[in-house]
Design a protein around this motif. Structure first.
Motif, short mmCIF file in Angstrom:
data_model
loop_
_atom_site.label_atom_id
_atom_site.label_comp_id
_atom_site.label_asym_id
_atom_site.label_seq_id
_atom_site.Cartn_x
_atom_site.Cartn_y
_atom_site.Cartn_z
N GLY A 151 0.79 -1.23 0.00
CA GLY A 151 0.00 0.00 0.00
C GLY A 151 0.82 1.27 0.00
O GLY A 151 0.25 2.36 -0.01
N GLU A 152 2.15 1.16 0.01
CA GLU A 152 2.97 2.37 0.03
C GLU A 152 3.51 2.69 -1.37
O GLU A 152 3.85 1.79 -2.13
N TYR A 153 3.60 4.00 -1.64
CA TYR A 153 4.05 4.48 -2.94
C TYR A 153 5.42 5.11 -2.82
O TYR A 153 5.79 5.64 -1.77
N LEU A 154 6.16 5.10 -3.93
CA LEU A 154 7.57 5.47 -3.90
C LEU A 154 7.82 6.97 -3.76
O LEU A 154 8.97 7.39 -3.66
N ASP A 155 6.77 7.79 -3.75
CA ASP A 155 6.98 9.22 -3.52
C ASP A 155 7.40 9.49 -2.07
O ASP A 155 8.00 10.53 -1.78
N ASP A 156 7.12 8.56 -1.17
CA ASP A 156 7.54 8.70 0.23
C ASP A 156 9.07 8.83 0.29
O ASP A 156 9.78 8.02 -0.29
N ARG A 157 9.53 9.85 1.02
CA ARG A 157 10.96 10.15 1.03
C ARG A 157 11.83 9.01 1.53
O ARG A 157 13.03 8.96 1.21
N LYS A 158 11.23 8.10 2.29
CA LYS A 158 12.06 6.98 2.78
C LYS A 158 12.56 6.11 1.62
O LYS A 158 13.53 5.39 1.77
N PHE A 159 11.87 6.19 0.46
CA PHE A 159 12.29 5.40 -0.70
C PHE A 159 13.31 6.14 -1.59
O PHE A 159 13.84 5.56 -2.54
N TRP A 160 13.55 7.41 -1.32
CA TRP A 160 14.35 8.21 -2.25
C TRP A 160 15.80 7.75 -2.41
O TRP A 160 16.39 7.99 -3.46
N PRO A 161 16.39 7.10 -1.39
CA PRO A 161 17.74 6.56 -1.64
C PRO A 161 17.78 5.61 -2.85
O PRO A 161 18.79 5.53 -3.55
N LEU A 206 -1.61 6.41 -11.30
CA LEU A 206 -1.65 7.18 -10.05
C LEU A 206 -0.25 7.21 -9.41
O LEU A 206 0.22 8.27 -8.98
N HIS A 207 0.41 6.06 -9.40
CA HIS A 207 1.76 5.98 -8.82
C HIS A 207 2.71 6.93 -9.56
O HIS A 207 3.46 7.68 -8.95
N ALA A 208 2.64 6.90 -10.90
CA ALA A 208 3.50 7.77 -11.71
C ALA A 208 3.20 9.24 -11.42
O ALA A 208 4.11 10.06 -11.31
N MET A 209 1.92 9.59 -11.29
CA MET A 209 1.56 10.97 -11.00
C MET A 209 2.05 11.40 -9.62
O MET A 209 2.44 12.55 -9.41
N ARG A 210 2.02 10.46 -8.65
CA ARG A 210 2.56 10.78 -7.32
C ARG A 210 4.05 11.11 -7.43
O ARG A 210 4.53 12.02 -6.76
N LEU A 211 4.77 10.36 -8.26
CA LEU A 211 6.21 10.63 -8.44
C LEU A 211 6.43 12.01 -9.05
O LEU A 211 7.34 12.73 -8.66
N ILE A 212 5.59 12.37 -10.01
CA ILE A 212 5.73 13.69 -10.65
C ILE A 212 5.40 14.80 -9.65
O ILE A 212 6.17 15.75 -9.47
N MET A 213 4.27 14.68 -8.96
CA MET A 213 3.77 15.78 -8.14
C MET A 213 4.56 15.98 -6.84
O MET A 213 4.49 17.04 -6.23
N CYS A 214 5.33 14.96 -6.42
CA CYS A 214 6.08 15.10 -5.15
C CYS A 214 7.40 15.84 -5.36
O CYS A 214 8.12 16.11 -4.41
N GLY A 215 7.73 16.15 -6.60
CA GLY A 215 8.96 16.90 -6.86
C GLY A 215 10.19 16.02 -7.02
O GLY A 215 11.33 16.51 -7.04
N LEU A 216 9.99 14.73 -7.21
CA LEU A 216 11.10 13.78 -7.32
C LEU A 216 12.08 14.17 -8.42
O LEU A 216 13.30 14.06 -8.26
N PHE A 217 11.54 14.66 -9.56
CA PHE A 217 12.40 14.89 -10.72
C PHE A 217 13.13 16.23 -10.65
O PHE A 217 14.05 16.47 -11.43
N ASP A 218 12.74 17.10 -9.71
CA ASP A 218 13.55 18.28 -9.44
C ASP A 218 14.81 17.86 -8.70
O ASP A 218 15.89 18.42 -8.89
N ARG A 259 8.66 22.98 -12.92
CA ARG A 259 8.16 22.81 -14.28
C ARG A 259 6.74 22.24 -14.25
O ARG A 259 6.26 21.83 -13.20
N LEU A 260 6.12 22.19 -15.41
CA LEU A 260 4.77 21.62 -15.51
C LEU A 260 4.83 20.10 -15.37
O LEU A 260 5.83 19.47 -15.74
N PRO A 261 3.74 19.50 -14.87
CA PRO A 261 3.71 18.03 -14.79
C PRO A 261 4.08 17.36 -16.12
O PRO A 261 4.85 16.40 -16.14
N SER A 262 3.59 17.90 -17.23
CA SER A 262 3.88 17.26 -18.53
C SER A 262 5.36 17.37 -18.89
O SER A 262 5.90 16.50 -19.58
N ASP A 263 6.03 18.44 -18.42
CA ASP A 263 7.47 18.57 -18.72
C ASP A 263 8.25 17.39 -18.12
O ASP A 263 9.15 16.85 -18.75
N TYR A 264 7.88 17.03 -16.89
CA TYR A 264 8.56 15.89 -16.25
C TYR A 264 8.23 14.61 -17.00
O TYR A 264 9.09 13.76 -17.23
#
Ligand code: MN
Length: 336
Positions: A151-161, A206-218, A259-264
């Motif tokens: 039930g956990e998604y990778l946008d959670d910072r604990k997964f960022w390593p 949804l998972h992909a959008m969570r990755l975009i919206m959490c700022g992962l790609f910045d 950037r815009l969500p689509s840019d990422y």
């Protein structure tokens, strides 16, 4: 046809993991969507038995089938939900075993097979170590995670390593579907909607959008994420996602990103054709992303490879684009 065909979302499993799934399915704590999915691979009917036997075969039978289907090379990865249905300790051990088994299979047929690593996201430090081992010692070309983990998604910072390591190792992450997570699955359980025809795409987009919206790609601008099934529908939505995001920023409902969500999406994502044999869907994706961000996948042994190849051989696109999608883009991304 003189175009080389590389299929990049081709499933396998070790017999040990299949047996461990059976234990999870027999336990009280099994997630409802996984309960229903388990029967596809582990059931006793002839269809399930055939899928099972094809999944565990990474040798002669697999190569023979590739020959029959006209597939020159298959990039193998652990089938959904992989090790993510197990506790973190078991998952970490089984991911390592699966990677060793897969590396051996590739060694035996290096011109026909390549591999993406399995990791256990719920032990992020272990996942980082295993990804390093897989990319350096085992010669793997990236890694695959089957959407949510308990039930956990990778946008959670604990997964960022894991993402930090992926960027450093230049390891693309294939974000592969599984059934919707426990907080999402209930209204999907009727009518078979939890499954690959729809629920998988809702969960994974949804998972992909969570990755975009959490700022992962910045934070990790060079990260590459692969989505199957023609981008799980996202190429269709991008204009509206941007438009409503800007409105939400204006009213202070979401934080403004660089950037815009689509840019990422257009910079950090690559999609594959797995399971989608629709000319309008392919053409829309080519128009939105460009042919250089689309790769062919057959999704063996779940989809008909014959149908996938027939579609890609005959769909009305230029042969230059066909070549990029069939093999050129995969050769570049995975350094094959
Ligand atoms: Mn698949």
């Amino acid at each position: 046809m003189g175009i080389k065909r590389i299929a990049v979302e081709e499933a396998f499993v070790t017999e040990e993991i299949a047996q461990e799934w059976k234990k999870v399915l027999a336990s009280k704590f099994v997630e409802p969507g996984f309960q229903m999915m388990g029967n596809t691979i582990l059931g006793d009917d002839p269809g399930a038995r055939m899928v099972h036997s094809r999944l565990v075969d990474t040798g002669a039978g697999r190569i023979q089938q590739m020959d029959a289907d006209g597939i020159d090379m298959a990039v193998l990865s652990i089938t959904s939900p992989g090790v993510q249905a197990f506790d973190a300790v078991t998952a970490t051990r089984l991911a390592k075993d699966a990677n060793d088994a897969l590396a051996k299979a590739v060694q035996a047929n290096p011109t026909r097979l390549a591999a993406l690593a399995a990791v256990a996201p719920h032990y992020p430090q272990g996942a980082v170590q295993e990804l390093q081992r897989a990319m350096t010692s085992l010669g793997m070309k990236g890694f695959l995670i089957n959407s949510h983990t308990m039930g956990e998604y990778l946008d959670d910072r604990k997964f960022w390593p894991i993402f930090e390591a992926a960027e450093a190792l230049d390891a693309p992450l294939y974000l592969h579907p599984r059934e919707p997570g426990p907080d999402l699955v209930k209204p999907f359980l009727d009518y078979g909607l939890y499954f690959a025809g729809f629920g998988f795409a809702v969960e994974t987009s949804l998972h992909a959008m969570r990755l975009i919206m959490c700022g992962l790609f910045d934070e990790f601008p060079k990260l590459k994420i692969i989505l199957g099934h023609m981008g799980e529908g996202l190429p269709f939505w991008l204009q509206r996602i941007d438009n409503r995001y800007l409105l939400q920023v204006k009213i202070g409902a979401v934080k403004k990103m660089k950037r815009l969500p689509s840019d990422y999406f257009l910079d950090n994502f690559v999609i594959t054709t797995s399971g989608v044999m629709s000319a309008p869907a392919l053409k829309l994706s080519m128009e939105v992303l460009g042919a250089e961000r689309i790769m062919f996948a057959a999704d063996y042994p779940y989809e008909s490879v014959t149908e996938g190849v027939q579609f890609m051989d005959t769909v009305d696109i230029t042969d230059a684009h066909r070549q990029m999608i069939y093999s050129g883009n995969a050769e570049k991304l995975f350094k094959l």
